[in-house]
Enzyme design. Structure first.
Site, mmCIF file in Angstrom:
data_model
loop_
_atom_site.group_PDB
_atom_site.id
_atom_site.type_symbol
_atom_site.label_atom_id
_atom_site.label_comp_id
_atom_site.label_asym_id
_atom_site.label_seq_id
_atom_site.Cartn_x
_atom_site.Cartn_y
_atom_site.Cartn_z
ATOM 1 N N CYS A 72 0.838 -1.201 0.000
ATOM 2 C CA CYS A 72 0.000 0.000 0.000
ATOM 3 C C CYS A 72 0.873 1.251 0.000
ATOM 4 O O CYS A 72 1.778 1.379 0.814
ATOM 5 C CB CYS A 72 -0.899 -0.015 1.228
ATOM 6 S SG CYS A 72 -1.909 1.463 1.364
ATOM 7 N N CYS A 78 -0.448 6.263 6.924
ATOM 8 C CA CYS A 78 -1.838 6.051 7.347
ATOM 9 C C CYS A 78 -1.833 5.318 8.680
ATOM 10 O O CYS A 78 -1.016 4.445 8.912
ATOM 11 C CB CYS A 78 -2.563 5.227 6.281
ATOM 12 S SG CYS A 78 -4.043 4.383 6.845
ATOM 13 N N CYS A 81 -3.192 0.503 9.156
ATOM 14 C CA CYS A 81 -2.500 -0.795 9.203
ATOM 15 C C CYS A 81 -1.189 -0.656 9.951
ATOM 16 O O CYS A 81 -0.144 -0.442 9.360
ATOM 17 C CB CYS A 81 -2.235 -1.312 7.799
ATOM 18 S SG CYS A 81 -3.718 -1.883 6.991
ATOM 19 N N CYS A 156 -8.198 1.825 -0.421
ATOM 20 C CA CYS A 156 -7.608 1.117 0.702
ATOM 21 C C CYS A 156 -7.604 -0.367 0.359
ATOM 22 O O CYS A 156 -8.665 -0.928 0.079
ATOM 23 C CB CYS A 156 -8.422 1.379 1.960
ATOM 24 S SG CYS A 156 -8.090 0.203 3.276
ATOM 25 N N GLN A 279 -19.799 -5.884 12.676
ATOM 26 C CA GLN A 279 -18.423 -6.362 12.496
ATOM 27 C C GLN A 279 -17.942 -6.005 11.088
ATOM 28 O O GLN A 279 -18.699 -6.143 10.130
ATOM 29 C CB GLN A 279 -18.371 -7.879 12.700
ATOM 30 C CG GLN A 279 -18.809 -8.321 14.083
ATOM 31 C CD GLN A 279 -17.680 -8.258 15.108
ATOM 32 O OE1 GLN A 279 -16.535 -7.994 14.782
ATOM 33 N NE2 GLN A 279 -18.025 -8.493 16.363
ATOM 34 N N TYR A 308 -24.167 -6.531 25.436
ATOM 35 C CA TYR A 308 -23.462 -5.719 24.435
ATOM 36 C C TYR A 308 -23.797 -6.286 23.053
ATOM 37 O O TYR A 308 -22.919 -6.629 22.283
ATOM 38 C CB TYR A 308 -21.947 -5.736 24.640
ATOM 39 C CG TYR A 308 -21.473 -5.416 26.025
ATOM 40 C CD1 TYR A 308 -21.111 -4.112 26.362
ATOM 41 C CD2 TYR A 308 -21.360 -6.404 26.995
ATOM 42 C CE1 TYR A 308 -20.655 -3.813 27.633
ATOM 43 C CE2 TYR A 308 -20.914 -6.109 28.265
ATOM 44 C CZ TYR A 308 -20.556 -4.825 28.578
ATOM 45 O OH TYR A 308 -20.089 -4.538 29.833
ATOM 46 N N GLU A 329 -28.294 -3.762 24.920
ATOM 47 C CA GLU A 329 -27.418 -2.889 24.130
ATOM 48 C C GLU A 329 -27.716 -1.423 24.480
ATOM 49 O O GLU A 329 -28.856 -1.051 24.718
ATOM 50 C CB GLU A 329 -27.677 -3.174 22.639
ATOM 51 C CG GLU A 329 -27.211 -2.128 21.662
ATOM 52 C CD GLU A 329 -25.720 -1.876 21.663
ATOM 53 O OE1 GLU A 329 -24.931 -2.833 21.716
ATOM 54 O OE2 GLU A 329 -25.336 -0.677 21.624
ATOM 55 N N ASP A 381 -19.863 -9.301 24.830
ATOM 56 C CA ASP A 381 -19.000 -8.840 23.725
ATOM 57 C C ASP A 381 -18.771 -7.342 23.911
ATOM 58 O O ASP A 381 -19.245 -6.534 23.127
ATOM 59 C CB ASP A 381 -19.695 -9.152 22.389
ATOM 60 C CG ASP A 381 -18.824 -8.808 21.194
ATOM 61 O OD1 ASP A 381 -17.645 -8.451 21.379
ATOM 62 O OD2 ASP A 381 -19.336 -8.889 20.048
ATOM 63 N N CYS A 408 -12.498 -7.804 22.199
ATOM 64 C CA CYS A 408 -11.664 -7.153 21.188
ATOM 65 C C CYS A 408 -10.404 -6.578 21.828
ATOM 66 O O CYS A 408 -9.674 -5.837 21.183
ATOM 67 C CB CYS A 408 -12.456 -6.097 20.419
ATOM 68 S SG CYS A 408 -13.260 -4.904 21.467
HETATM 69 N N1 SAH Z 1 -22.121 -8.308 19.762
HETATM 70 C C1 SAH Z 1 -22.236 -7.290 18.743
HETATM 71 C C2 SAH Z 1 -21.678 -5.914 19.128
HETATM 72 C C3 SAH Z 1 -20.355 -5.889 19.827
HETATM 73 S S1 SAH Z 1 -19.575 -4.304 19.917
HETATM 74 C C4 SAH Z 1 -21.624 -7.771 17.455
HETATM 75 O O1 SAH Z 1 -20.855 -8.727 17.437
HETATM 76 O O2 SAH Z 1 -21.908 -7.194 16.415
HETATM 77 C C5 SAH Z 1 -19.959 -3.741 21.494
HETATM 78 C C6 SAH Z 1 -21.357 -3.171 21.619
HETATM 79 O O3 SAH Z 1 -21.509 -2.776 22.984
HETATM 80 C C7 SAH Z 1 -21.634 -1.925 20.804
HETATM 81 O O4 SAH Z 1 -22.802 -2.143 20.070
HETATM 82 C C8 SAH Z 1 -21.837 -0.814 21.857
HETATM 83 O O5 SAH Z 1 -22.801 0.128 21.476
HETATM 84 C C9 SAH Z 1 -22.301 -1.607 23.038
HETATM 85 N N2 SAH Z 1 -22.084 -1.047 24.389
HETATM 86 C C10 SAH Z 1 -21.075 -0.271 24.819
HETATM 87 N N3 SAH Z 1 -21.166 -0.047 26.142
HETATM 88 C C11 SAH Z 1 -22.257 -0.730 26.573
HETATM 89 C C12 SAH Z 1 -22.878 -0.909 27.872
HETATM 90 N N4 SAH Z 1 -22.359 -0.370 28.946
HETATM 91 N N5 SAH Z 1 -23.965 -1.691 27.938
HETATM 92 C C13 SAH Z 1 -24.485 -2.285 26.821
HETATM 93 N N6 SAH Z 1 -23.952 -2.141 25.589
HETATM 94 C C14 SAH Z 1 -22.856 -1.369 25.462
#
Ligand code: SAH
Length: 481
Positions: A72, A78, A81, A156, A279, A308, A329, A381, A408
């Site tokens: 790239c 940038c 990456c 990109c 994602q 989440y 969420e 998550d 993550c």
């Molecule tokens: N499981 C989903 C999203 C994961 S990302 C997937 O795989 O697509 C993390 C998510 O947590 C985001 O959508 C964000 O808005 C949410 N989030 C962040 N803080 C939070 C909280 N305190 N309680 C609930 N959700 C939350």
């Protein structure tokens, strides 16, 4: 202590979250740009502090075995990456080690198996979403690492092939109709970012212009240009008039088209609006969710909580294998998307709750005297900062058989694993998945299993026990230090 412009030879041992090579000289830590683990370089000090210094690679004395010249043209300037100078094999090895280090050192788990990372066969063109800042010119590009300087680029390599046409259309529209880019210094000008997302399973593309205002002049002209590009189904605006480096503002409006991109995960269909989290790597997302599904060990009888949950991707993916799924969420638009996605797929055993998980979950439990909501499996998550400690305590108090932790950030995962394992859970295994080739980010799924399922039937009582547990634990800590 170093001085500016001093040249020092240094061997790079690791790489930072923002992609600088890390090395040590005489007890000082050096953060060296454009150097990768295994390199020995002559580094020029750019900025010296008391215990560390920022430096730049002047010359490579010995190149690391995994060092490559990036394809790239903007790699290195940038910020996207950070691992552009490492071969994909070297990137995977580094990510594997990063997860292992966190689990062993931060979590203190000597024995828990960390399985070999699941990487991609083709680690390019994998991203379904791009966010291009717009600056004077107009130039479209990416931010340089650590800054808001725009590195101009036409494409990109990590984004799907063909997205260049969208950038060209936006540039043509802005030039032709004198639409001004936003200027961070003065707060004037209109166009801040161009956001684009493609549903890989359907080919649908949505373009969202993030603007410092509430209307896009001659928007129909831009739509004419965009709709000529195969796949484009929607033109949206997001209004962000604040002096902030947060990309999106609170309000999104659809100017033309559907306002969503449709995509499939397995056989579940998802409609994704511009502001919702989704994602970015659909191929690896399936790998991640399949791992989460197998760790959840569902037979069709289980109550599952997906905390989440975003737009309900994991919830709905699991719902077909569970008795009931409850998603929680914090972003209202995402909750609305999750409910709509459940309806559109005729999934009637999933319900979604809006709010912060650490607040909503205890409230739901307080209202659940009959214990009907009590989970067999909890999936979390969270964002990079991990789970609130109080949420982990609540989860433990509900005593699910299994916790599937999708993470993550392996350092907060390891911290949270420790908290859960100090409270009766056992970490069974950890599976890293490479969702972001080229970047320092690594996704991990961890299965935790309950070693003492349930001695008490009511989680309300257990709740109190948890408080006691932490009080005693903290008191213990204070007395020994
Ligand atoms: N499981 C989903 C999203 C994961 S990302 C997937 O795989 O697509 C993390 C998510 O947590 C985001 O959508 C964000 O808005 C949410 N989030 C962040 N803080 C939070 C909280 N305190 N309680 C609930 N959700 C939350």
């Amino acid at each position: 202590m170093f001085v500016k412009n001093q040249i020092v030879p240094v061997t790079i041992e690791d790489i930072s979250d923002t992609g600088e090579g890390i090395g040590h000289v005489d007890g000082f830590t050096l953060f060296v740009s454009r150097a990768v683990p295994g390199d020995t370089v002559r580094a020029r000090i750019v900025k010296a502090k008391k215990t560390y210094a920022i430096a730049r690679t002047e010359e490579i004395l010995t190149a690391a075995p995994g060092r490559v010249s990036p394809e790239c043209p903007v790699a290195g300037s940038c910020g996207g990456c950070q691992l552009a100078y490492m071969s994909y094999e070297a990137q995977l090895a580094w990510k594997q080690k990063r997860v292992e280090d966190c689990v062993r050192r931060i979590g203190g788990f000597a024995e828990v198996p960390v399985l070999p990372i699941l990487g991609m066969e083709e680690p390019r063109g994998y991203r379904n979403k791009g966010q291009f800042p717009v600056g004077a010119g107009p130039v479209l590009g990416f931010y340089a690492g650590h800054s808001h300087r725009i590195v101009p680029t036409d494409r990109c390599p990590m984004l799907w092939a063909g997205h260049e046409a969208i950038l060209a259309a936006v540039r043509e529209y802005m030039q032709k109709y004198g639409v001004r880019p936003y200027d961070e210094e003065t707060g004037r000008g209109l166009v801040r970012h161009v956001l684009m997302r493609k549903g890989f399973a359907t080919g649908e593309i949505l373009v969202c212009m993030v603007i410092n205002g509430s209307t896009l002049p001659k928007a129909e002209r831009l739509w004419e240009l965009l709709r000529a590009i195969p796949g484009v189904v929607s033109l949206d605006i997001n209004i962000n008039t604040a002096d902030t480096n947060v990309i999106l503002g609170a309000e999104t409006r659809t100017l033309f088209g559907s306002g969503v991109v449709t995509d499939y995960i397995g056989d579940v269909r998802f409609a994704i609006s511009p502001a919702s989290f989704y994602q970015v790597n659909p191929t690896q997302m399936k790998v991640l969710y399949d791992t989460a599904l197998s760790y959840a060990g569902l037979t069709g009888e289980e109550v599952v909580w997906d905390l989440y949950c975003g737009i309900g991707t994991i919830s709905l993916f699991l719902a077909r294998h569970a008795k009931r799924v409850y998603g929680v969420e914090i972003v209202p638009d995402a909750v609305a998307d999750a409910r709509k996605n459940a309806r559109d797929n005729n999934i009637d055993n999933a319900a979604f709750y809006e709010g912060a998980a650490e607040e909503v979950v205890p409230k739901m439990l307080a209202d659940d005297a009959a214990g009907e909501l009590r989970p067999d499996v909890v999936v979390v998550d969270p964002p990079r900062k991990g789970c609130e400690k109080s949420l982990l305590e609540t989860i433990v108090s509900m005593s699910p058989k299994r916790i599937v932790y999708v993470s993550c950030d392996p350092s907060t995962l390891a911290r949270d694993m420790r908290i859960l394992c100090d409270s009766g859970y056992e970490a069974v295994r950890v599976q890293p998945v490479d969702q972001f080739p080229g970047s320092v980010h690594v996704e991990t799924v961890c299965l935790l299993s309950n070693t003492q399922r349930p001695k008490k039937e009511s989680y309300i009582t257990l709740d109190v026990e948890m408080e006691d547990y932490y009080r005693i634990k903290n008191e213990g800590k204070n007395s020994t230090t």
